[in-house]
Structures are given as C-alpha cells and as structure tokens.
Design a protein around this motif. Structure first.
Motif, PDB file in Angstrom:
ATOM      1  N   ALA A  54      18.148  49.872  31.713  1.00 58.54           N
ATOM      2  CA  ALA A  54      16.921  50.023  30.863  1.00 58.54           C
ATOM      3  C   ALA A  54      16.510  51.293  31.338  1.00 58.54           C
ATOM      4  CB  ALA A  54      16.269  48.720  31.293  1.00 58.54           C
ATOM      5  N   HIS A  55      16.325  51.536  32.733  1.00 57.13           N
ATOM      6  CA  HIS A  55      15.816  52.740  33.330  1.00 57.13           C
ATOM      7  C   HIS A  55      16.497  53.843  32.670  1.00 57.13           C
ATOM      8  CE1 HIS A  55      12.881  51.499  36.031  1.00 57.13           C
ATOM      9  NE2 HIS A  55      13.659  51.035  36.965  1.00 57.13           N
ATOM     10  N   ILE A  56      17.993  54.005  32.853  1.00 60.39           N
ATOM     11  CA  ILE A  56      18.672  54.989  32.073  1.00 60.39           C
ATOM     12  C   ILE A  56      18.359  55.375  30.731  1.00 60.39           C
ATOM     13  CG2 ILE A  56      21.039  56.058  31.640  1.00 60.39           C
ATOM     14  CD1 ILE A  56      21.711  54.674  34.335  1.00 60.39           C
ATOM     15  N   SER A  57      18.256  54.242  29.816  1.00 57.62           N
ATOM     16  CA  SER A  57      17.770  54.304  28.400  1.00 57.62           C
ATOM     17  C   SER A  57      16.428  55.156  28.407  1.00 57.62           C
ATOM     18  CB  SER A  57      17.964  53.061  27.795  1.00 57.62           C
ATOM     19  OG  SER A  57      19.026  52.497  27.770  1.00 57.62           O
ATOM     20  N   ARG A  58      15.546  54.564  29.023  1.00 56.89           N
ATOM     21  CA  ARG A  58      14.163  55.273  29.015  1.00 56.89           C
ATOM     22  C   ARG A  58      14.188  56.651  29.347  1.00 56.89           C
ATOM     23  NH1 ARG A  58      12.992  50.163  30.832  1.00 56.89           N
ATOM     24  NH2 ARG A  58      12.516  50.825  33.028  1.00 56.89           N
ATOM     25  N   ILE A  59      14.960  57.040  30.523  1.00 59.57           N
ATOM     26  CA  ILE A  59      15.193  58.302  31.097  1.00 59.57           C
ATOM     27  C   ILE A  59      15.785  59.021  30.058  1.00 59.57           C
ATOM     28  CG2 ILE A  59      16.456  59.697  32.590  1.00 59.57           C
ATOM     29  CD1 ILE A  59      16.212  57.509  34.634  1.00 59.57           C
ATOM     30  N   ARG A  60      16.762  58.838  29.439  1.00 62.95           N
ATOM     31  CA  ARG A  60      17.337  59.458  28.297  1.00 62.95           C
ATOM     32  C   ARG A  60      16.449  59.700  27.243  1.00 62.95           C
ATOM     33  NH1 ARG A  60      21.861  56.238  26.382  1.00 62.95           N
ATOM     34  NH2 ARG A  60      21.905  57.417  24.765  1.00 62.95           N
ATOM     35  N   ALA A  61      15.795  58.719  26.623  1.00 64.44           N
ATOM     36  CA  ALA A  61      14.800  58.868  25.732  1.00 64.44           C
ATOM     37  C   ALA A  61      13.552  59.712  25.840  1.00 64.44           C
ATOM     38  CB  ALA A  61      14.187  57.628  25.130  1.00 64.44           C
ATOM     39  N   LYS A  62      13.007  59.761  27.146  1.00 68.73           N
ATOM     40  CA  LYS A  62      11.985  60.868  27.686  1.00 68.73           C
ATOM     41  C   LYS A  62      12.571  62.132  27.831  1.00 68.73           C
ATOM     42  CE  LYS A  62       9.094  57.255  29.870  1.00 68.73           C
ATOM     43  NZ  LYS A  62       8.529  56.962  31.055  1.00 68.73           N
ATOM     44  N   LEU A  63      13.874  62.391  28.182  1.00 67.94           N
ATOM     45  CA  LEU A  63      14.172  63.619  28.327  1.00 67.94           C
ATOM     46  C   LEU A  63      15.008  64.148  26.933  1.00 67.94           C
ATOM     47  CD1 LEU A  63      16.213  63.387  31.633  1.00 67.94           C
ATOM     48  CD2 LEU A  63      13.838  64.254  31.150  1.00 67.94           C
ATOM     49  N   GLY A  64      15.066  63.478  26.089  1.00 68.29           N
ATOM     50  CA  GLY A  64      15.522  63.758  24.681  1.00 68.29           C
ATOM     51  C   GLY A  64      16.818  63.918  24.684  1.00 68.29           C
ATOM     52  N   GLN A  65      17.823  63.083  25.430  1.00 67.77           N
ATOM     53  CA  GLN A  65      19.107  63.432  25.803  1.00 67.77           C
ATOM     54  C   GLN A  65      20.030  62.169  25.001  1.00 67.77           C
ATOM     55  OE1 GLN A  65      20.447  66.246  26.777  1.00 67.77           O
ATOM     56  NE2 GLN A  65      18.057  66.477  27.043  1.00 67.77           N
ATOM     57  N   THR A  66      21.273  62.471  24.587  1.00 66.25           N
ATOM     58  CA  THR A  66      21.894  61.562  23.817  1.00 66.25           C
ATOM     59  C   THR A  66      22.955  60.952  24.890  1.00 66.25           C
ATOM     60  OG1 THR A  66      23.559  63.419  23.115  1.00 66.25           O
ATOM     61  CG2 THR A  66      21.688  62.822  21.713  1.00 66.25           C
ATOM     62  N   SER A  67      23.186  61.330  25.844  1.00 63.80           N
ATOM     63  CA  SER A  67      24.042  60.523  26.800  1.00 63.80           C
ATOM     64  C   SER A  67      23.363  60.690  28.252  1.00 63.80           C
ATOM     65  CB  SER A  67      25.589  61.236  26.833  1.00 63.80           C
ATOM     66  OG  SER A  67      25.502  62.495  27.410  1.00 63.80           O
ATOM     67  N   ARG A  68      24.255  59.724  28.964  1.00 58.36           N
ATOM     68  CA  ARG A  68      24.154  59.723  30.334  1.00 58.36           C
ATOM     69  C   ARG A  68      24.558  61.096  31.210  1.00 58.36           C
ATOM     70  NH1 ARG A  68      24.785  54.836  34.126  1.00 58.36           N
ATOM     71  NH2 ARG A  68      25.623  55.718  36.100  1.00 58.36           N
ATOM     72  N   LEU A  69      25.842  61.499  30.515  1.00 54.48           N
ATOM     73  CA  LEU A  69      26.002  62.750  31.177  1.00 54.48           C
ATOM     74  C   LEU A  69      25.047  63.966  30.937  1.00 54.48           C
ATOM     75  CD1 LEU A  69      28.337  64.296  32.427  1.00 54.48           C
ATOM     76  CD2 LEU A  69      29.322  64.738  30.288  1.00 54.48           C
ATOM     77  N   ARG A  70      24.535  63.957  30.060  1.00 53.76           N
ATOM     78  CA  ARG A  70      23.632  65.058  29.787  1.00 53.76           C
ATOM     79  C   ARG A  70      22.214  64.772  30.838  1.00 53.76           C
ATOM     80  NH1 ARG A  70      23.494  68.290  25.239  1.00 53.76           N
ATOM     81  NH2 ARG A  70      24.761  67.981  23.735  1.00 53.76           N
ATOM     82  N   ALA A  71      22.025  63.650  30.866  1.00 53.13           N
ATOM     83  CA  ALA A  71      20.746  63.284  31.634  1.00 53.13           C
ATOM     84  C   ALA A  71      21.248  63.665  33.151  1.00 53.13           C
ATOM     85  CB  ALA A  71      20.372  61.805  31.707  1.00 53.13           C
ATOM     86  N   ALA A  72      22.521  63.170  33.498  1.00 57.29           N
ATOM     87  CA  ALA A  72      23.022  63.853  35.115  1.00 57.29           C
ATOM     88  C   ALA A  72      22.980  65.282  35.212  1.00 57.29           C
ATOM     89  CB  ALA A  72      24.325  63.169  35.152  1.00 57.29           C
ATOM     90  N   VAL A  73      23.251  65.787  34.168  1.00 55.62           N
ATOM     91  CA  VAL A  73      23.295  67.547  34.124  1.00 55.62           C
ATOM     92  C   VAL A  73      21.897  68.253  34.418  1.00 55.62           C
ATOM     93  CG1 VAL A  73      23.887  69.554  33.019  1.00 55.62           C
ATOM     94  CG2 VAL A  73      25.571  67.680  32.818  1.00 55.62           C
ATOM     95  N   ILE A  74      20.976  67.272  33.709  1.00 54.75           N
ATOM     96  CA  ILE A  74      19.662  67.719  33.963  1.00 54.75           C
ATOM     97  C   ILE A  74      19.168  67.650  35.473  1.00 54.75           C
ATOM     98  CG2 ILE A  74      17.067  67.134  33.347  1.00 54.75           C
ATOM     99  CD1 ILE A  74      17.780  67.393  30.594  1.00 54.75           C
TER     100      ILE A  74
END
Length: 107
Positions: A54-74
């Motif tokens: 759930a945290h990862i889904s909210r993080i992705r949404a807040k960062l405007g990213q479509t995948s976990r990998l993109r959030a990890a890159v950020i």
C-alpha cells in the motif's frame, strides 16, 4: 533525453514534490532504492507486507510513476534530497549536466 525513449518516458518527466510524501513513505522510498523486496521492506519497517504494498502504491501515485522500478530510480538519484541523515554515506555526487558531460568513446 535518451535517443531510445520518446518524450515523457523518463522517471523525472512527471513533476514530483517530496514534501507530499509522509516521513514513513520517504523512509520506504529510500529503502526501495536499495532494491529490497516487499518482505525485506516489511521486516525493516516493522509493518505487514500488505502495508508495504500500500505504501509503494501511494509513493508511486504521489511521484507520478508507473512502476516500482521508476520509483526506485528516483530514490537512488534523489537520495541526497530524500535522506535526512547528514552522516549518510550513500549520497551520490551530482550528475553532470549535458554541457559538462564527458563524451562516451568506444575503444
């Protein structure tokens, strides 16, 4: 822009504001950048694996990213702006801009 990608496909193309993340989400994002699995994240954070998802889904949404990998890159590229610990040894040197980049040469 990478010649192999179209416009708007990089992780920083969507505007993001780290102040939108809660402290717990920021902590999860920093750990996500370390390549940890959901199970490992849950153990580190002391929460259920379902809560991590759930945290990862909210993080992705807040960062405007479509995948976990993109959030990890950020997380990796913006570690110095996300990590509150001044003693942290994972801070990376700034990425050179295009004007200062060293040309790539193939031997």
């Amino acid at each position: 822009m990478c010649p192999y990608e179209g416009p708007g496909t990089g992780p920083f193309d969507a505007p993001w504001d780290r102040s939108r993340l809660t402290d717990r989400e920021r902590q999860g994002l920093l750990l996500l950048g370390g390549g940890l699995s959901n199970r490992a994240l849950s153990l580190k954070l002391g929460i259920a694996e379902r809560t991590v998802k759930a945290h990862i889904s909210r993080i992705r949404a807040k960062l405007g990213q479509t995948s976990r990998l993109r959030a990890a890159v950020i997380s990796v590229l913006a570690h110095d702006r996300l990590c509150p610990d001044p003693r942290c040894t994972r801070h990376l040197p700034p990425i050179p801009t295009q004007a200062h980049a060293v040309p790539f040469r193939v031997a």
